[in-house]
Write an enzyme that holds these catalytic residues in place. Structure first.
Site, mmCIF file in Angstrom:
data_model
loop_
_atom_site.group_PDB
_atom_site.id
_atom_site.type_symbol
_atom_site.label_atom_id
_atom_site.label_comp_id
_atom_site.label_asym_id
_atom_site.label_seq_id
_atom_site.Cartn_x
_atom_site.Cartn_y
_atom_site.Cartn_z
ATOM 1 N N SER A 130 0.841 -1.196 0.000
ATOM 2 C CA SER A 130 0.000 0.000 0.000
ATOM 3 C C SER A 130 0.875 1.245 0.000
ATOM 4 O O SER A 130 2.103 1.164 0.062
ATOM 5 C CB SER A 130 -0.912 0.007 1.216
ATOM 6 N N LYS A 131 0.197 2.391 -0.037
ATOM 7 C CA LYS A 131 0.897 3.687 -0.160
ATOM 8 C C LYS A 131 2.011 3.869 0.859
ATOM 9 O O LYS A 131 3.027 4.478 0.571
ATOM 10 C CB LYS A 131 -0.101 4.819 -0.013
ATOM 11 N N ARG A 132 1.786 3.341 2.065
ATOM 12 C CA ARG A 132 2.813 3.593 3.077
ATOM 13 C C ARG A 132 4.147 2.902 2.735
ATOM 14 O O ARG A 132 5.165 3.165 3.351
ATOM 15 C CB ARG A 132 2.309 3.195 4.478
ATOM 16 N N HIS A 133 4.128 2.012 1.746
ATOM 17 C CA HIS A 133 5.382 1.383 1.316
ATOM 18 C C HIS A 133 6.082 2.167 0.206
ATOM 19 O O HIS A 133 7.097 1.744 -0.311
ATOM 20 C CB HIS A 133 5.125 -0.042 0.832
ATOM 21 N N GLY A 134 5.512 3.293 -0.198
ATOM 22 C CA GLY A 134 6.137 4.087 -1.262
ATOM 23 C C GLY A 134 5.253 4.104 -2.492
ATOM 24 O O GLY A 134 4.027 4.057 -2.376
#
Ligand code: GLU
Length: 507
Positions: A252-256
């Protein structure tokens, strides 16, 4: 029967690499079987569906080369292909379900349902609808509707049954219906929820195989039940594992970066993303790792699709991108690199009368370009410069770091010029020789430049004494293309100018 599959994204965010993988597998499945690949935009959730996300999906599907046979902007026999335009069809089926008593209106309030839910959770049971409104008489229903009471529509689900289906990837899957209960099909007589709209559209669009992410597996029994209530033909299902982040959670977004457009802007080629994504979900059965879409269309088989989630490994993506960059035709590669040089202000396009500013990634623009210090670069020259650097590029955007010295005046550091323990006067002498040689070249061709410089280099016991200061003076970097190539590509005026500048700092 002709194979027909669909990719059915909801436009609630930019096109995610996980969705791209699902689109790709559907596309390959269809192409391998000479079937149809359909794009359906699932935009029934009006609040969350955003036009710009739909555009992002369409644009990037096309960028990846996943051309669909039917879909928005390519209407076929079974359109429209946006759910927001299919209201009449849904209404017809909702009425049918109500008339045949397969579905019923439920008047329970949100608060009531919430209480029921809490109670079930307290008892440690899975929450499900009690069935309170299921047995209302037709008269009662009519009266309550006429009184303007709000209602939703639920499907009658028989408690005792179970649903079984053979998943193309996971094998036999069973769901106990007792855990499902009478679920909500529609908000009212015209507004279906996802499961109903999806089941109706798959039927109406003559879909044969539903291939999607495994996050949808709990929807499958519901869609099968809806299909049975409406006498639809049963479909085949395949649920693909999700892409995992390195910490094994859902990517998800929190991984980049997670959207296709982000990777595109960073300088990944579409063929690299395709190649990388297919290997996350499928294996060729041997250790080959370089694939093009064309090749995959012939080789792909569902049997080789992986059952477990694969980790998104950015290093692998970079590696694959390197391979594709190396094998990209230089004309196209140059066109793709130019926008990055412009973005970093290393080059400015000089438009010829009616030429339009080149868009990111536009192909084959043959105008000329100007560096900040006023030097002119033709497309042909840029081709040669890019060709010289393409083997070191892991992504297109890196061209601005790798080849920047061609396009701006450079600062030269005396320590960079020094090869081993050369003294300043030795260095000055070496650079003088280079100036001399380059000044005497009559025919500025690559071979000539190389021959003349090499001849001189060979006179040294250690060729580094000649070649290192030359290369460092021309590039200002400790890593760059080779000295002959840089000298040739810079041209006599700039190359000699740089050498003279280097000489000055030695005095
Ligand atoms: N619209 C759903 C989604 O974007 C896909 C539904 C499906 O493939 O059945 O997740």
């Amino acid at each position: 029967m002709k194979t027909r599959v669909r990719f059915a994204p909801s436009p609630t965010g930019s096109f995610h690499v996980g969705s791209a993988k699902i689109a790709l597998i559907n596309y390959l499945f269809a192409r391998k079987r000479e079937g149809d690949f359909i794009l359906r935009i699932e935009d029934t959730d009006k609040e969350r569906s955003v036009k710009k996300y739909e555009e992002n999906i369409l644009e990037n599907l096309s960028w990846l080369g996943l051309e669909y046979d039917e879909g928005p902007e390519k209407e076929g026999k079974f359109g429209p292909y946006r759910q927001s335009r299919r209201g009449e069809t849904y209404k017809k089926y909702i009425n049918k379900l109500m008339e045949t008593e397969k579905a019923y209106p439920c008047f329970c309030s949100r608060e009531e349902l919430e209480k029921e839910r809490e109670k079930a959770i307290e008892k440690g049971e899975a929450p499900k609808y009690s069935g309170k409104c299921r047995d209302l008489t037709p008269e009662e229903r009519k009266k309550r509707i006429e009184n303007g009471e709000k209602f939703v529509i639920r499907l009658k689900v028989k408690d005792e049954d179970k649903i079984e289906f053979e998943d193309m990837i996971r094998g036999k899957v069973t769901f106990e219906l007792r855990e499902i209960g009478d679920f909500v099909l529609a908000k009212d007589e015209k507004t279906p929820l996802y499961n109903l709209a999806c089941a109706i559209d798959d039927h109406e669009m003559k879909i044969t195989h539903v291939i999607r992410g495994e996050d949808h597996i709990s929807n499958t029994p519901k869609q099968i039940l809806i299909g049975r209530s409406l006498n639809f033909e049963e479909l085949k299902y395949g649920h693909l594992p999700l892409i995992l982040a390195p910490d094994k959670s859902k990517l998800s977004k929190r991984h980049g970066a997670v959207s296709v457009s982000e990777y595109r802007e960073e300088g990944f080629l579409p063929e690299s993303l395709i190649n990388f994504l297919v290997l996350l979900g499928w294996s060729p059965g041997d250790n080959r790792e370089f694939f093009t879409l064309d090749k995959l269309e012939r080789e792909f088989s569902m049997k080789r699709c992986k059952k477990s989630g694969a980790v998104f490994n950015e290093k692998k993506l970079l590696h694959i991108n390197t391979l594709h960059i190396k094998s990209t035709e230089i004309e196209r590669l140059t066109s793709l690199c130019i926008p990055y040089l412009i973005r970093e202000n290393l080059l400015n396009p000089r438009y010829e009368s009616d030429q339009y500013p080149p868009a990111m990634g536009a192909r084959g623009i043959k105008t000329s370009y100007e560096s900040r210090d006023g030097r002119i670069f033709s497309f042909e020259l840029l081709k040669k410069i890019i060709d010289e650097h393409k083997d070191r590029m892991k992504k297109l955007s890196e061209i601005t770091e790798i080849a920047d010295y061609f396009f701006k005046s450079i600062e030269i550091d005396i320590d960079l010029l020094r090869w081993k323990k050369m003294k300043n006067d030795e260095l000055a002498d070496s650079i003088d020789k280079s100036i001399n040689i380059l000044s005497n070249i009559k025919n500025w061709e690559k071979e000539e430049v190389e021959k003349a410089l090499l001849e001189e280099a060979n006179r040294y016991d250690d060729r580094g004494k000649f070649l290192w200061p030359l290369r460092a003076a021309l590039s200002g970097k400790d890593e760059s293309a080779g000295p002959f190539e840089i000298a040739y590509l810079l041209g006599p005026k700039e190359a000699i100018g740089r050498l003279k500048k280097a000489k000055k700092i030695l005095l």
